[in-house]
Design an enzyme around this catalytic site. Structure first.
Site, PDB file in Angstrom:
ATOM      1  N   LYS A  52      33.330  22.229  -7.582  1.00  0.00           N
ATOM      2  CA  LYS A  52      32.754  23.342  -7.241  1.00  0.00           C
ATOM      3  C   LYS A  52      33.428  24.192  -6.381  1.00  0.00           C
ATOM      4  CE  LYS A  52      28.101  22.067  -8.633  1.00  0.00           C
ATOM      5  NZ  LYS A  52      26.741  21.670  -8.102  1.00  0.00           N
ATOM      6  N   GLN A  96      23.168  20.742  -2.483  1.00  0.00           N
ATOM      7  CA  GLN A  96      23.604  19.670  -3.713  1.00  0.00           C
ATOM      8  C   GLN A  96      22.430  18.704  -3.623  1.00  0.00           C
ATOM      9  OE1 GLN A  96      26.129  19.773  -5.873  1.00  0.00           O
ATOM     10  NE2 GLN A  96      25.013  18.122  -6.863  1.00  0.00           N
ATOM     11  N   ASP A 119      22.041  28.594  -7.893  1.00  0.00           N
ATOM     12  CA  ASP A 119      21.584  27.397  -8.698  1.00  0.00           C
ATOM     13  C   ASP A 119      20.628  27.843  -9.638  1.00  0.00           C
ATOM     14  OD1 ASP A 119      23.322  25.148  -8.968  1.00  0.00           O
ATOM     15  OD2 ASP A 119      22.393  24.191  -7.240  1.00  0.00           O
TER      16      ASP A 119
END
Ligand code: NAD
Length: 293
Positions: A52, A96, A119
């Protein structure tokens, strides 16, 4: 059979985004900024976050990686989240997953300001998605719809069987594809571990989306001739022929299933790179105040 090349599509989209970012920079004097919190040293999580960050560099975003020890308390993690929520220079951030057992993932998801939730996991974004309102779409479902769109795969009136009902993939993609939108209007069946006669259902599917986490679960005799197969699974399995002693495979028995499909995604190089693309697109939209002005 046509291979859906997620890696190539993501590259194309990243190059287009890079152009948009340079125009954004000229207009505003800044660049979009994505931050990521990584807790612990789970190798898969480290690889995902690394990817990412690299993708941010590619498109010209600023990125910040906050690495925290696996023994961090929930309170300490919440402090970091609050800082990012309040930092006006951060357009969006992710925490994450998975998180260590002492940390409640639901509380963490709720602590993220939904206006920075790139997200797309926060219930506000999830609810807005379900009602067809502007929102940050969950990154993987967003990536899947971009792939279907890029390959002109019609979803309207098609029967989609989604296998797996997680909050981040199976459930949201089933909602997205059933909505009255461009990449929607499908009739969707959401199957899971308690579903009976899964094979019978799958054999009726024009499009199969597999998000299970079991290597090679979808077999040749579960797929109708000409179906589209989207493999979300990422599973590491042992393989002596690989220098690492292991390799990544999907939830679909690719070698046997591919001959029956009209389209199929490989693993790696299918949905994975498009998930990162979903995240980048959400961050760009956040910087532009497109979703929450
Ligand atoms: P999960 O691991 O939270 O849940 C798995 C789902 O599979 C559950 O809903 C369960 O009901 C279903 N399931 C389990 N056994 C089943 C069976 N025998 N029959 C039918 N359904 C069954 O799901 P997840 O987080 O969506 O992850 C699924 C896979 O997708 C994993 O391999 C994960 O690594 C991968 N993943 C990939 C990406 C990507 O970007 N490509 C993103 C997220 C997750």
């Amino acid at each position: 059979m046509k291979l859906i090349d997620g890696k190539a599509v993501a590259e194309e989209l990243k190059n287009a985004l890079k152009q948009d970012v340079s125009e954004y920079k000229q207009k505003t004097g800044r660049v979009p900024h994505l931050a990521a919190i990584l807790v612990g040293d789970n190798p898969a999580s480290m690889a995902y976050v690394g990817n990412k960050v690299k993708s941010c560099e590619h498109v010209g975003f600023k990125s910040t990686l906050i690495s925290l020890g696996s023994d961090i308390t929930e309170e300490q993690l919440h402090e970091e989240i609050t800082k990012l929520n309040q930092n006006p220079d951060v357009d969006g951030f992710i925490v994450q997953l998975p998180l260590p057992p002492q940390i409640n993932e639901v509380t963490v998801t709720l602590a993220i300001d939904y206006r920075k939730d790139v997200d797309g996991f926060h219930p506000v974004n999830f609810g807005r998605m379900a009602q067809g309102l502007p929102c940050f779409l969950p990154a993987t479902p967003y990536g899947i719809t971009m792939l279907l769109d890029r390959y002109n795969i019609e979803t309207a009136g098609k029967h989609v069987v989604v296998v797996g009902r997680s909050n981040i993939v199976g459930t949201p993609i089933s909602i997205l594809l059933s909505r009255k939108t461009k990449m929607g209007d499908a009739t969707v069946t959401l199957a899971h571990s308690r579903t009976k006669e899964l094979q019978k259902l799958l054999l009726q599917a024009d499009i199969i989306i597999a998000a299970i986490g079991i290597p090679g679960f979808i077999q040749e005799d579960m797929v109708k001739q000409g179906a589209v197969v989207i493999d979300v699974g990422i599973n590491r399995v042992e393989d002596d022929h690989h220098e690492k002693g292991s390799k990544l495979v999907g939830d679909v028995d690719f070698e046997h299933v591919k001959e029956k499909c009209s389209f199929i995604t490989p693993v790696p190089g299918g949905v994975g790179p498009m998930t990162v693309m979903g995240l980048l697109m959400n961050t760009y939209k956040s910087a532009n105040k497109e979703i929450y002005p």
